[in-house]
Write a protein that holds these residues in place. Structure first.
Motif, mmCIF file in Angstrom:
data_model
loop_
_atom_site.group_PDB
_atom_site.id
_atom_site.type_symbol
_atom_site.label_atom_id
_atom_site.label_comp_id
_atom_site.label_asym_id
_atom_site.label_seq_id
_atom_site.Cartn_x
_atom_site.Cartn_y
_atom_site.Cartn_z
ATOM 1 N N ALA A 260 6.604 22.797 1.941
ATOM 2 C CA ALA A 260 5.201 22.667 2.368
ATOM 3 C C ALA A 260 5.111 21.137 3.264
ATOM 4 O O ALA A 260 4.272 21.517 4.199
ATOM 5 C CB ALA A 260 4.172 22.245 1.136
ATOM 6 N N THR A 261 5.629 20.363 3.350
ATOM 7 C CA THR A 261 5.550 19.105 4.019
ATOM 8 C C THR A 261 7.004 18.812 4.439
ATOM 9 O O THR A 261 7.589 17.825 3.913
ATOM 10 C CB THR A 261 4.871 18.101 3.401
ATOM 11 O OG1 THR A 261 5.385 17.959 1.999
ATOM 12 C CG2 THR A 261 3.314 18.260 3.047
ATOM 13 N N PRO A 262 7.787 19.386 5.238
ATOM 14 C CA PRO A 262 9.132 19.070 5.746
ATOM 15 C C PRO A 262 9.034 17.951 6.383
ATOM 16 O O PRO A 262 8.203 17.495 7.144
ATOM 17 C CB PRO A 262 9.544 20.051 6.636
ATOM 18 C CG PRO A 262 8.309 20.920 7.298
ATOM 19 C CD PRO A 262 7.244 20.697 6.007
ATOM 20 N N PRO A 263 10.010 17.006 6.054
ATOM 21 C CA PRO A 263 10.099 15.478 6.900
ATOM 22 C C PRO A 263 10.318 15.840 8.227
ATOM 23 O O PRO A 263 10.959 16.566 8.609
ATOM 24 C CB PRO A 263 11.256 15.112 6.236
ATOM 25 C CG PRO A 263 11.492 15.778 5.104
ATOM 26 C CD PRO A 263 11.063 17.199 5.084
ATOM 27 N N VAL A 264 9.945 14.953 8.959
ATOM 28 C CA VAL A 264 10.042 14.897 10.536
ATOM 29 C C VAL A 264 11.518 14.812 10.771
ATOM 30 O O VAL A 264 12.174 13.786 10.382
ATOM 31 C CB VAL A 264 9.124 13.667 11.116
ATOM 32 C CG1 VAL A 264 9.377 13.745 12.545
ATOM 33 C CG2 VAL A 264 7.739 13.866 10.767
ATOM 34 N N GLU B 176 0.827 -0.971 0.043
ATOM 35 C CA GLU B 176 0.085 0.014 0.114
ATOM 36 C C GLU B 176 0.725 1.252 0.166
ATOM 37 O O GLU B 176 1.848 1.194 0.823
ATOM 38 C CB GLU B 176 -0.976 0.015 1.355
ATOM 39 C CG GLU B 176 -1.797 1.024 1.100
ATOM 40 C CD GLU B 176 -2.629 1.250 2.550
ATOM 41 O OE1 GLU B 176 -3.916 1.284 2.524
ATOM 42 O OE2 GLU B 176 -1.963 1.300 3.750
ATOM 43 N N ILE B 177 0.457 2.058 -1.047
ATOM 44 C CA ILE B 177 1.170 3.566 -0.809
ATOM 45 C C ILE B 177 0.956 4.373 0.380
ATOM 46 O O ILE B 177 -0.342 4.420 0.495
ATOM 47 C CB ILE B 177 1.008 4.398 -2.044
ATOM 48 C CG1 ILE B 177 1.275 3.450 -3.400
ATOM 49 C CG2 ILE B 177 1.632 5.846 -2.273
ATOM 50 C CD1 ILE B 177 0.599 4.146 -4.719
ATOM 51 N N ASP B 178 2.098 4.670 1.014
ATOM 52 C CA ASP B 178 1.820 5.340 2.580
ATOM 53 C C ASP B 178 2.606 6.666 2.057
ATOM 54 O O ASP B 178 3.455 7.207 1.248
ATOM 55 C CB ASP B 178 2.464 4.582 3.583
ATOM 56 C CG ASP B 178 1.967 4.816 4.889
ATOM 57 O OD1 ASP B 178 1.256 5.874 4.798
ATOM 58 O OD2 ASP B 178 2.123 4.352 5.834
ATOM 59 N N ALA B 179 2.473 7.321 2.988
ATOM 60 C CA ALA B 179 2.836 8.860 3.153
ATOM 61 C C ALA B 179 4.509 8.809 2.801
ATOM 62 O O ALA B 179 5.091 9.792 2.230
ATOM 63 C CB ALA B 179 2.564 9.775 4.356
ATOM 64 N N VAL B 180 5.009 8.128 3.266
ATOM 65 C CA VAL B 180 6.500 7.686 3.233
ATOM 66 C C VAL B 180 6.873 7.507 1.998
ATOM 67 O O VAL B 180 8.008 7.912 1.516
ATOM 68 C CB VAL B 180 7.008 6.811 4.282
ATOM 69 C CG1 VAL B 180 6.694 5.282 3.675
ATOM 70 C CG2 VAL B 180 8.698 6.900 4.575
ATOM 71 N N HIS B 181 6.271 7.189 1.004
ATOM 72 C CA HIS B 181 6.662 7.004 -0.152
ATOM 73 C C HIS B 181 6.362 7.859 -1.260
ATOM 74 O O HIS B 181 6.808 7.864 -2.309
ATOM 75 C CB HIS B 181 5.522 5.687 -0.745
ATOM 76 C CG HIS B 181 5.890 4.411 -0.136
ATOM 77 N ND1 HIS B 181 4.761 3.584 0.426
ATOM 78 C CD2 HIS B 181 6.759 3.695 0.497
ATOM 79 C CE1 HIS B 181 5.226 2.654 1.050
ATOM 80 N NE2 HIS B 181 6.450 2.518 1.074
ATOM 81 N N LEU B 182 5.754 8.984 -0.699
ATOM 82 C CA LEU B 182 5.470 10.121 -1.575
ATOM 83 C C LEU B 182 6.622 11.046 -1.534
ATOM 84 O O LEU B 182 7.062 11.791 -0.739
ATOM 85 C CB LEU B 182 4.164 10.991 -1.036
ATOM 86 C CG LEU B 182 3.083 9.962 -1.167
ATOM 87 C CD1 LEU B 182 1.754 10.746 -0.688
ATOM 88 C CD2 LEU B 182 2.701 9.686 -2.582
ATOM 89 N N ASP B 183 7.138 11.234 -2.554
ATOM 90 C CA ASP B 183 8.740 12.125 -2.955
ATOM 91 C C ASP B 183 8.098 13.390 -3.570
ATOM 92 O O ASP B 183 8.274 13.101 -4.832
ATOM 93 C CB ASP B 183 9.807 11.522 -3.211
ATOM 94 C CG ASP B 183 10.880 12.066 -3.368
ATOM 95 O OD1 ASP B 183 11.057 13.393 -3.170
ATOM 96 O OD2 ASP B 183 11.936 11.755 -4.204
ATOM 97 N N PHE B 184 7.938 14.560 -3.193
ATOM 98 C CA PHE B 184 7.599 15.655 -4.032
ATOM 99 C C PHE B 184 8.912 16.275 -4.440
ATOM 100 O O PHE B 184 8.927 17.601 -5.152
ATOM 101 C CB PHE B 184 6.947 16.640 -3.233
ATOM 102 C CG PHE B 184 5.501 16.070 -2.821
ATOM 103 C CD1 PHE B 184 4.249 16.107 -3.794
ATOM 104 C CD2 PHE B 184 5.385 15.708 -1.488
ATOM 105 C CE1 PHE B 184 3.173 15.586 -3.300
ATOM 106 C CE2 PHE B 184 4.243 14.994 -1.109
ATOM 107 C CZ PHE B 184 3.063 15.029 -2.015
#
Length: 529
Positions: free
Chosen positions: A418-422, A403-411
């Motif tokens: 907009a969405t800085p890595p933790v 399943e595609i999760d947030a960790v797999h999304l590379d912008f």
């Protein structure tokens, strides 16, 4: 045949008469010189020499000649002028041989001596009509082959968004306008940011129009140099320029009866704008290097992400052409204004990549988590639907069937603000500066020297720009604010030749090969560092 005869001038189609007796040639010339253009030869060799110099329509030859008979001459003439129509004159009892030649298509007719002028005149007229009909059929066949080749190229091209996907209010408004304008013949101008699906909407207009069964032809104005673009649009004649070895129809001719989609019309050079305006006004044009006027019936749909009104003020776009193109404008909303369509678009792209195996995935289509969808909604989408397609493809490769999760999304670099890595460290605020940046100016491995991190940052910016512009190098260069030659050099420097739309190596005859082979002066300091 009568209609063809009425439109032909026999003098435009030269006849070659071959006989070893001068008296027979004189008699032929005397009887028919006013009605036809006549060339004469007294031997087969002399006839072949004339055939190489003149576009002969009909060959009239005596059968019994020394060294080369009439049939032998016509067989050899077919190698020089394969569409010339052959007629045999004979005073001998060679009827069986001639009938066999006719049955095998080697000659068109035979005439026995002594001949009557009225009979020969009728045979010659019919032979010219036959020649003209063959030429016209060949021209139509070549045009059909050209369109078929173009269509095959389009069907197997990289652009494939499938059907229009989504049901957001912004998209429904667009589709309502498509439904209104499609049945008409009005010119349509599609406005919107890059990657919003303008070509898909253009195709939807075409397939819902009365021209559905006619060609839908596309040309990208930004991808071609001015001289090449004019030839692509309007075609060219043989010898119009170096490399023009034959007549070639342009996209207007290929789209005759159908729809021409003019993508990136804001990039049209001024000299092409003038010729395009006349083609739209008069529905006619001349090929490059030609004088014959070509009439077409084409519906034009154009698209741009440029501010045409500002370009008119700056003198870079003709106001009269703008009014011709802007008959029925449709604005395509960016993806950030139709976020309700994200779930459907993601499902569509996942299914597409599973079906085609493009992301290296086989088997059942993976799902996508709510956290990943939330991350997609939080992004600003500067590259719109096209960027979404690239990100989902990348995510499927990273997810490896799960399943595609947030960790797999590379912008990429564009999405980091907009969405800085933790856990990403930030630079402490500068007391002498305004607001502090929320992330480091250069991320990556801090053990690397600054020069390497600068190169990494440049590489990411180039990848993001090329992806956002769908491998359009001219558009990516504009987005980065550099010359196209500089971008070619940097693509080679970073080993990114695979991002080009074709697999041509830079510096070896590929696009921009000349400029790529020579270092840009602005890049020398980069290389030294």
């Amino acid at each position: 045949m009568t209609a063809t005869h009425m439109t032909l001038d026999p003098k435009d189609f030269p006849l070659l008469v071959v006989d070893d007796e001068q008296d027979n040639l004189d008699a032929f010339r005397f009887n028919f010189r006013r009605a036809f253009t006549i060339l004469c030869a007294q031997s087969g060799d002399e006839a072949l020499a004339l055939l190489r110099e003149h576009d002969v329509a009909v060959i009239v030859t005596d059968q019994r000649m020394p060294r080369m008979s009439g049939l032998e001459l016509l067989n050899r003439a077919a190698e020089v002028r394969p569409d010339a129509v052959g007629i045999i004159l004979t005073a001998f009892t060679d009827v069986d041989v001639l009938l066999d030649a006719i049955n095998h298509g080697h000659i068109y007719r035979y005439i026995t001596k002594p001949w009557e002028a009225k009979e020969v005149r009728g045979v010659l007229t019919q032979a010219i009509e036959r020649f003209a009909l063959q030429r016209d059929n060949q021209r139509l066949l070549d045009q059909l082959r050209a369109y078929t080749g173009y269509l095959n190229q389009q069907l197997h091209g990289a652009f494939d968004f499938g059907n229009i996907i989504g049901d957001s209010p912004a998209l429904r408004e667009v589709l309502a306008k498509v439904e209104q304008v499609a049945p008409t013949s009005s010119t349509v101008l599609l406005r919107g940011e890059t990657g919003t699906g303008k070509e898909l909407v253009a195709h939807a207009i075409h397939i819902n129009s009365t021209r559905e069964n006619q060609p839908f032809v596309r040309v990208n104005c930004a991808a071609l140099a001015p001289g090449v673009l004019e030839s692509e649009l309007f075609g060219h004649e043989k010898g119009a320029f170096t490399g023009a070895v034959s007549q070639r129809p342009g996209r207007f001719e290929l789209a005759d009866g159908g729809t021409l989609f003019l993508d990136e019309c804001g990039d049209l050079p001024m000299e092409v704008q003038i010729k395009l305006l006349r083609a739209l006004q008069e529905r006619e044009f001349e090929r490059v290097g030609g004088t014959e006027t070509v009439k077409v019936d084409v519906r034009l749909i154009s698209a741009t992400n440029r501010d045409l009104e500002r370009m008119i003020e700056d003198g870079r776009f003709r106001e009269d052409l703008y009014y011709r193109l802007n008959v029925f404008p449709i604005h395509l909303p960016p993806l950030r204004e139709r976020l309700d369509d994200l779930r459907a678009l993601v499902a569509h792209f996942i299914a597409k990549f599973v079906r085609t195996g493009r992301a290296g995935h086989s088997g059942a289509a993976p799902g996508i988590s709510e956290a990943a969808l939330a991350k997609l909604r939080a992004y600003s989408w500067p590259g719109n639907v096209r960027e979404l397609e690239n990100i989902i493809e990348r995510a499927m490769i990273l997810a490896q069937g799960r399943e595609i999760d947030a960790v797999h999304l590379d912008f990429g670099r564009r999405g980091q603000g907009a969405t800085p890595p933790v856990g990403t460290p930030s630079i402490p605020p500068d007391p002498d500066a305004g607001a502090a940046p929320s992330q480091p100016l250069l991320d990556g491995d801090k053990s690397k020297p600054l020069s390497e991190r600068l190169l990494d940052s440049e590489r990411r910016e180039i990848i993001a720009a090329v992806e956002q512009c769908n491998s359009n190098i001219a558009g990516a260069a504009r987005l980065l604010g550099i010359n196209r030659s500089t971008l070619y050099y940097r693509l080679r420097k970073h080993g990114l030749e695979h991002l080009l739309p074709t697999k041509v190596g830079l510096g070896a005859g590929g696009p921009g090969a000349d400029s790529a082979a020579t270092e840009d002066p602005n890049d020398r300091n980069d290389r030294k560092s």
